[in-house]
Enzyme design. Structure first.
Site, PDB file in Angstrom:
ATOM      1  N   SER A 135      -8.837  41.810  10.246  1.00 22.18           N
ATOM      2  CA  SER A 135      -9.323  41.876   9.548  1.00 22.18           C
ATOM      3  C   SER A 135      -8.614  39.974   9.731  1.00 22.18           C
ATOM      4  O   SER A 135      -9.078  38.748   8.672  1.00 22.18           O
ATOM      5  CB  SER A 135      -8.050  41.466   9.440  1.00 22.18           C
ATOM      6  OG  SER A 135      -6.637  41.639  10.516  1.00 22.18           O
TER       7      SER A 135
ATOM      8  N   ASP B 114     -17.080  47.711  33.049  1.00 21.17           N
ATOM      9  CA  ASP B 114     -16.477  47.236  32.818  1.00 21.17           C
ATOM     10  C   ASP B 114     -17.743  46.743  30.725  1.00 21.17           C
ATOM     11  O   ASP B 114     -18.713  46.841  31.955  1.00 21.17           O
ATOM     12  CB  ASP B 114     -16.997  45.805  33.159  1.00 21.17           C
ATOM     13  CG  ASP B 114     -16.247  44.476  32.691  1.00 21.17           C
ATOM     14  OD1 ASP B 114     -17.191  44.346  31.016  1.00 21.17           O
ATOM     15  OD2 ASP B 114     -15.353  43.801  32.359  1.00 21.17           O
TER      16      ASP B 114
ATOM     17  N   THR C  58      -7.117  45.855  29.702  1.00 21.12           N
ATOM     18  CA  THR C  58      -5.646  45.737  29.026  1.00 21.12           C
ATOM     19  C   THR C  58      -5.310  46.872  29.094  1.00 21.12           C
ATOM     20  O   THR C  58      -4.181  47.152  28.467  1.00 21.12           O
ATOM     21  CB  THR C  58      -6.105  44.514  27.566  1.00 21.12           C
ATOM     22  OG1 THR C  58      -7.056  45.808  26.574  1.00 21.12           O
ATOM     23  CG2 THR C  58      -6.422  43.411  28.083  1.00 21.12           C
ATOM     24  N   GLY C  59      -5.680  48.020  29.465  1.00 23.62           N
ATOM     25  CA  GLY C  59      -6.262  49.072  28.894  1.00 23.62           C
ATOM     26  C   GLY C  59      -5.049  49.601  29.911  1.00 23.62           C
ATOM     27  O   GLY C  59      -4.963  48.973  31.402  1.00 23.62           O
TER      28      GLY C  59
ATOM     29  N   VAL D  58      -2.426  47.155  13.427  1.00 24.06           N
ATOM     30  CA  VAL D  58      -2.308  48.726  13.850  1.00 24.06           C
ATOM     31  C   VAL D  58      -1.700  48.506  14.508  1.00 24.06           C
ATOM     32  O   VAL D  58      -0.868  47.334  15.792  1.00 24.06           O
ATOM     33  CB  VAL D  58      -3.675  49.264  14.560  1.00 24.06           C
ATOM     34  CG1 VAL D  58      -3.282  50.326  15.204  1.00 24.06           C
ATOM     35  CG2 VAL D  58      -5.052  49.136  13.693  1.00 24.06           C
TER      36      VAL D  58
ATOM     37  N   SER E 208      -5.713  39.643  20.742  1.00 21.97           N
ATOM     38  CA  SER E 208      -4.943  38.663  21.021  1.00 21.97           C
ATOM     39  C   SER E 208      -5.150  37.061  19.941  1.00 21.97           C
ATOM     40  O   SER E 208      -6.100  36.315  20.691  1.00 21.97           O
ATOM     41  CB  SER E 208      -4.409  38.357  21.830  1.00 21.97           C
ATOM     42  OG  SER E 208      -3.064  36.794  21.733  1.00 21.97           O
TER      43      SER E 208
ATOM     44  N   TYR F  30     -10.678  33.822  18.489  1.00 19.82           N
ATOM     45  CA  TYR F  30     -11.296  35.687  18.354  1.00 19.82           C
ATOM     46  C   TYR F  30     -11.592  35.650  17.113  1.00 19.82           C
ATOM     47  O   TYR F  30     -12.649  37.208  16.811  1.00 19.82           O
ATOM     48  CB  TYR F  30      -9.500  36.404  17.968  1.00 19.82           C
ATOM     49  CG  TYR F  30      -9.791  37.638  18.028  1.00 19.82           C
ATOM     50  CD1 TYR F  30     -10.178  38.361  18.861  1.00 19.82           C
ATOM     51  CD2 TYR F  30      -9.078  38.188  17.065  1.00 19.82           C
ATOM     52  CE1 TYR F  30     -10.251  39.960  18.749  1.00 19.82           C
ATOM     53  CE2 TYR F  30      -8.489  39.166  16.892  1.00 19.82           C
ATOM     54  CZ  TYR F  30      -9.398  40.776  17.396  1.00 19.82           C
ATOM     55  OH  TYR F  30      -9.059  41.636  17.066  1.00 19.82           O
TER      56      TYR F  30
ATOM     57  N   ARG G  99       2.834  30.248  14.885  1.00 22.05           N
ATOM     58  CA  ARG G  99       1.865  30.266  15.891  1.00 22.05           C
ATOM     59  C   ARG G  99       0.594  29.737  15.052  1.00 22.05           C
ATOM     60  O   ARG G  99      -0.063  30.781  14.023  1.00 22.05           O
ATOM     61  CB  ARG G  99       1.689  31.453  16.318  1.00 22.05           C
ATOM     62  CG  ARG G  99       1.394  32.051  17.297  1.00 22.05           C
ATOM     63  CD  ARG G  99       1.425  33.458  17.848  1.00 22.05           C
ATOM     64  NE  ARG G  99       0.601  34.483  17.422  1.00 22.05           N
ATOM     65  CZ  ARG G  99       0.591  35.565  17.892  1.00 22.05           C
ATOM     66  NH1 ARG G  99       1.834  35.889  18.718  1.00 22.05           N
ATOM     67  NH2 ARG G  99       0.065  36.620  17.000  1.00 22.05           N
TER      68      ARG G  99
END
Length: 338
Positions: free
Chosen positions: A140, A75, A48-49, A193, A100, A163, A298
């Site tokens: 959170s 990894d 994802t980076g 964020v 996500s 998640y 969602r």
């Protein structure tokens, strides 16, 4: 971000290890540490980076400061490889994760592998190498279905997604490791964020970069639900500050393991967010005339979110300077320039 605050905090050079260093949050932490002449080893597998984030950091620092950074494409599930590049580290800032809620619902096995097994690898190596502090990205989402507002660290409900399960497991592992092995850990429960280098593309893009990119290019903007869903949006500079403060405060905290909310401490709904983005773009000479399109809420998301940040204020001196509007102005300026 080479502020007097960080200059006062980072009066001497430390050795830092950042996982997910090419990601949104990781690259912003890297930039601040290098600007303050710190030594950093960073790893990322580019799931994802992005290499472009590291290039952007390189352009933001001096050549001498950039030479204080050592990068490895690894990894976090590759235990021996991670261990092999772990050299004389003082502080670990563990940012690597598969974020996500929808992604975790679609692929819970991969989320578990990265967010729990990968986390455990880095935590174990940190323990074995006797680091001074292990700071990690909590979430959170751990509050789940608990109705209390504002959210207080000790009151959590049932998780609403895979998640959320993985991020709560991180907290449990950190606490157990602190109790059994004495490693000092601090979990930072991030609240939404946002900021520069946050990827607006892909199926799991966060709402702010997605909406900014859509508004700049006059694409349709979709709001999940009626737009009254609330979030405590936290600008990236607040999150970076929290990581550095946590590391620098870790020996002053009596408990070996703590978890604390990192947010601005203000609730804003999605309708207000949309209006703010459009208003700021208009002041930058960009006009967005489309009306937002509402669609179904969602699954796995919480309806309302607001953080009590008093614990972080007390334990690490966290005092966020960037509100949603102030952060949006800087973010939109960055997206317009890139």
């Amino acid at each position: 971000m080479n502020s007097l605050k960080f200059t006062a905090l980072l009066t001497q050079s430390h050795n830092w290890f950042i996982t997910g260093v090419a990601g949104f949050i990781g690259s912003n932490i890297l930039e601040t540490l290098l600007l303050n002449n710190q030594n950093v080893i960073g790893i990322d597998n580019f799931e994802t980076g992005h290499a472009s984030n590291l290039h952007d950091v390189k352009l933001s620092v001096s050549e001498e400061q950039w030479n204080n950074f050592e990068f490895h494409e690894i990894d976090i599930n590759q235990y021996e490889q991670v261990e092999s590049v772990f050299k004389n580290i003082d502080f670990v800032l563990h940012q690597a994760a598969l974020g996500s809620v929808p992604r975790s619902i679609n692929d819970p096995i991969r989320s578990n592998a990265v967010n729990i097994s990968g986390f455990l690898n880095v935590l174990t190596i940190s323990k074995e190498k006797n680091v001074k502090g292990f700071i990690y990205a909590a979430s959170s989402s751990t509050y789940g279905d608990h109705p209390e507002l504002p959210k207080k660290e000790q009151n959590i409900g049932n998780p609403l997604s895979p998640y959320a399960v993985t991020k709560y497991a991180n907290e449990l592992y950190a606490k157990i490791f602190s109790e059994h092995y004495g490693i000092k850990t601090i979990g930072l429960r991030y609240f939404n964020v946002f900021g520069k280098r946050q990827d607006p593309h892909g199926a799991y893009a966060a709402v702010i970069p997605l909406w900014i990119e859509s508004a700049i290019n006059n694409k349709e903007i979709f709001i999940n639900g009626d737009g009254k869903t609330t979030r405590d949006f936290c600008y990236i500079k607040n999150a970076v500050e929290a990581n550095i403060l946590a590391a620098m405060s870790i020996n002053k905290i009596s408990s070996n393991s703590e978890v604390m909310n990192i947010a601005f401490g203000e609730s804003n709904d999605l309708n207000k967010l949309f209006k703010l983005i459009v208003s700021i773009l208009e002041k930058n000479g960009k006009s967005y005339k489309l009306q937002p399109i509402h669609r179904e809420f969602r699954p796995g998301d919480i309806k309302n979110s607001l953080a009590d940040i008093s614990k972080a204020r007390k334990l690490i001196g966290y005092n966020p300077a960037y509100s949603l509007e102030k952060g949006l102005k800087e973010s939109i300026d960055w997206y317009l320039r890139t």
